[in-house]
Write a protein that holds these residues in place. Structure first.
Motif, PDB file in Angstrom:
ATOM      1  N   ILE A 171      -9.884   1.824 -14.674  1.00 24.21           N
ATOM      2  CA  ILE A 171     -11.300   2.032 -14.362  1.00 24.21           C
ATOM      3  C   ILE A 171     -12.119   2.110 -15.653  1.00 24.21           C
ATOM      4  O   ILE A 171     -13.194   1.512 -15.756  1.00 24.21           O
TER       5      ILE A 171
ATOM      6  N   VAL B  10      -1.789  -3.443  -0.791  1.00 20.94           N
ATOM      7  CA  VAL B  10      -1.985  -4.202  -2.037  1.00 20.94           C
ATOM      8  C   VAL B  10      -0.668  -4.860  -2.451  1.00 20.94           C
ATOM      9  O   VAL B  10      -0.637  -6.033  -2.834  1.00 20.94           O
ATOM     10  N   ILE B  11       0.424  -4.095  -2.347  1.00 22.19           N
ATOM     11  CA  ILE B  11       1.741  -4.634  -2.706  1.00 22.19           C
ATOM     12  C   ILE B  11       2.102  -5.804  -1.782  1.00 22.19           C
ATOM     13  O   ILE B  11       2.600  -6.840  -2.230  1.00 22.19           O
TER      14      ILE B  11
ATOM     15  N   TRP C  30     -11.153  -1.994  -1.870  1.00 25.31           N
ATOM     16  CA  TRP C  30     -11.063  -1.798  -3.330  1.00 25.31           C
ATOM     17  C   TRP C  30     -11.906  -0.602  -3.756  1.00 25.31           C
ATOM     18  O   TRP C  30     -11.454   0.243  -4.528  1.00 25.31           O
TER      19      TRP C  30
ATOM     20  N   LEU D 184       0.296   0.232  -0.317  1.00 26.22           N
ATOM     21  CA  LEU D 184       1.334  -0.622   0.281  1.00 26.22           C
ATOM     22  C   LEU D 184       0.738  -1.966   0.694  1.00 26.22           C
ATOM     23  O   LEU D 184       1.371  -3.013   0.551  1.00 26.22           O
TER      24      LEU D 184
ATOM     25  N   GLY E  50       4.267   3.485  -6.926  1.00 26.91           N
ATOM     26  CA  GLY E  50       3.480   3.706  -5.706  1.00 26.91           C
ATOM     27  C   GLY E  50       4.330   4.084  -4.491  1.00 26.91           C
ATOM     28  O   GLY E  50       4.175   5.172  -3.938  1.00 26.91           O
ATOM     29  N   PRO E  51       5.255   3.192  -4.080  1.00 21.18           N
ATOM     30  CA  PRO E  51       6.098   3.526  -2.925  1.00 21.18           C
ATOM     31  C   PRO E  51       6.939   4.789  -3.145  1.00 21.18           C
ATOM     32  O   PRO E  51       7.142   5.567  -2.209  1.00 21.18           O
TER      33      PRO E  51
ATOM     34  N   HIS F  76      -5.010   6.187   0.237  1.00 21.95           N
ATOM     35  CA  HIS F  76      -4.649   5.575  -1.049  1.00 21.95           C
ATOM     36  C   HIS F  76      -3.200   5.066  -1.029  1.00 21.95           C
ATOM     37  O   HIS F  76      -2.917   3.962  -1.499  1.00 21.95           O
ATOM     38  N   GLY F  77      -2.316   5.868  -0.463  1.00 18.62           N
ATOM     39  CA  GLY F  77      -0.904   5.480  -0.392  1.00 18.62           C
ATOM     40  C   GLY F  77      -0.691   4.269   0.499  1.00 18.62           C
ATOM     41  O   GLY F  77      -0.034   3.295   0.109  1.00 18.62           O
ATOM     42  N   LEU F  78      -1.266   4.319   1.716  1.00 17.79           N
ATOM     43  CA  LEU F  78      -1.065   3.217   2.658  1.00 17.79           C
ATOM     44  C   LEU F  78      -1.768   1.950   2.177  1.00 17.79           C
ATOM     45  O   LEU F  78      -1.224   0.848   2.285  1.00 17.79           O
TER      46      LEU F  78
ATOM     47  N   ARG G 161     -10.441   3.001  -5.288  1.00 18.44           N
ATOM     48  CA  ARG G 161     -10.878   3.586  -6.564  1.00 18.44           C
ATOM     49  C   ARG G 161     -11.354   5.017  -6.386  1.00 18.44           C
ATOM     50  O   ARG G 161     -10.936   5.915  -7.111  1.00 18.44           O
TER      51      ARG G 161
ATOM     52  N   MET H 129      -6.761   5.484 -13.993  1.00 18.58           N
ATOM     53  CA  MET H 129      -8.008   5.872 -14.654  1.00 18.58           C
ATOM     54  C   MET H 129      -8.288   4.952 -15.847  1.00 18.58           C
ATOM     55  O   MET H 129      -9.432   4.602 -16.123  1.00 18.58           O
TER      56      MET H 129
ATOM     57  N   VAL I 254      -9.560   8.323  -7.970  1.00 26.53           N
ATOM     58  CA  VAL I 254     -10.190   9.228  -8.945  1.00 26.53           C
ATOM     59  C   VAL I 254     -10.178  10.662  -8.417  1.00 26.53           C
ATOM     60  O   VAL I 254      -9.846  11.605  -9.141  1.00 26.53           O
TER      61      VAL I 254
ATOM     62  N   ILE J  65       4.740   7.672  -2.487  1.00 28.90           N
ATOM     63  CA  ILE J  65       4.484   7.864  -1.052  1.00 28.90           C
ATOM     64  C   ILE J  65       5.572   8.755  -0.462  1.00 28.90           C
ATOM     65  O   ILE J  65       5.288   9.739   0.222  1.00 28.90           O
TER      66      ILE J  65
ATOM     67  N   PHE K  44       4.236  12.418   0.431  1.00 23.03           N
ATOM     68  CA  PHE K  44       4.136  12.621   1.878  1.00 23.03           C
ATOM     69  C   PHE K  44       5.119  13.716   2.313  1.00 23.03           C
ATOM     70  O   PHE K  44       4.794  14.556   3.153  1.00 23.03           O
TER      71      PHE K  44
ATOM     72  N   ARG L  36       3.186  -0.688  -8.974  1.00 29.10           N
ATOM     73  CA  ARG L  36       3.776  -1.148  -7.717  1.00 29.10           C
ATOM     74  C   ARG L  36       5.166  -0.582  -7.460  1.00 29.10           C
ATOM     75  O   ARG L  36       5.638  -0.574  -6.327  1.00 29.10           O
TER      76      ARG L  36
END
Lengths: 146, 125
Positions: free
Chosen positions: A91, B83-84, B19, B81, A31-32, B76-78, B23, A88, B27, A35, A39, A28
């Motif tokens: 998963i 999910v966060i 979800w 966000l 992630g940002p 995936h990126g958006l 995934r 991964m 991957v 981005i 991007f 978390r």
């Protein structure tokens, strides 16, 4: 409709660090950041100028002659590989039933991750934008051979 | 055992499909990342080696696949966000479905804007 969750057979003790929690948090936080990093990477490399058409050795040399893009790409390399490898791993944990299979896959994932981080880091910092002996027409305009 | 599962708050709805997509896109991006670090490492071998391999990124087949890659990265990126927001924002769960459709809309619009520009470069000369 209600689901009964069994009491864990082995409750978590507070004796050791909760690595799953740190992994969850890392996804978390990275992630940002990813981005912003990725991007921007896509806009600069695929949208601005001539996009994909312009990408060649001289283009990369032009970027990595600047410490700004070296650090940018280094951060992207480390964060993306750790983020991806941890995803991964999640998963693998979900689908690999056997302990041996799970361990083998997880170990492979982290080994590949470490290897690529090492390779990428070495490439970024030992990169010579104007390698001696290279044909001049392949080099960036700022190289002395030009 | 031939009981058709009844719909639940989660199964078969936006929560499940987002979800699944997260995934699959994750991957896909992961394996591209492995290849991309290796192809970029060729700059350390020689300008010729890098240029030969990077030329394959400009071929029609790979050029089209790049649209899928860009779409996967955007989604995936958006969605990450989203999910966060579900985890940390008190109203996250209330708006999770709306946020999913916003993620899809922004992804589709961005890919639609990128596609003509990118394909003109890949198929143009």
């Amino acid at each position: 409709m209600s689901v009964t969750i069994e009491t864990p057979s082995r409750p978590r003790t507070r004796k050791q660090a909760n690595w799953e929690k740190y992994g969850w948090l890392f996804m978390r936080v990275s992630g940002p950041l990813l981005i912003v990093l990725i991007f921007t990477h896509l806009v600069v490399n695929l949208v601005l100028g001539d996009g994909i058409k312009a990408i060649d050795f001289a283009f990369v040399a032009g970027k990595w002659a600047d410490p700004f893009w070296q650090v940018w790409d280094l951060a992207m390399l480390w964060l993306a590989l750790i983020h991806g490898t941890n995803g991964m791993r999640t998963i693998v944990n979900d689908y690999a039933g056997q302990v041996k299979v799970r361990r083998a896959l997880t170990t492979t994932l982290w080994a590949v991750c470490a290897l690529l981080i090492l390779l990428g880091t070495l490439v970024i910092f030992t990169f010579d934008p104007c390698p001696a002996g290279a044909s001049a027409e392949l080099l960036a305009s700022f190289c002395p051979a030009q | 055992m031939a009981i058709k599962p009844a719909g639940t708050l989660y199964r078969g709805k936006v929560g499940m499909w987002s979800w699944v997509l997260h995934r699959i896109s994750g991957v896909g991006i992961f394996f591209f990342l492995l290849v991309h670090v290796l192809d970029t490492a060729l700059v350390r071998v020689s300008p010729e080696a890098y240029n030969i391999v990077i030329e394959s990124y400009k071929t029609p087949v790979v050029g089209l696949a790049e649209l899928g890659l860009v779409g996967a990265i955007l989604f995936h990126g958006l969605n990450g966000l989203r999910v966060i927001a579900i985890d940390f924002w008190s109203k996250g769960t209330k708006y999770q479905s709306v946020m999913f459709w916003v993620v899809i809309a922004v992804t589709v619009i961005a890919v639609a804007g990128f596609t003509p520009m990118h394909l003109a470069r890949v198929f143009g000369h």
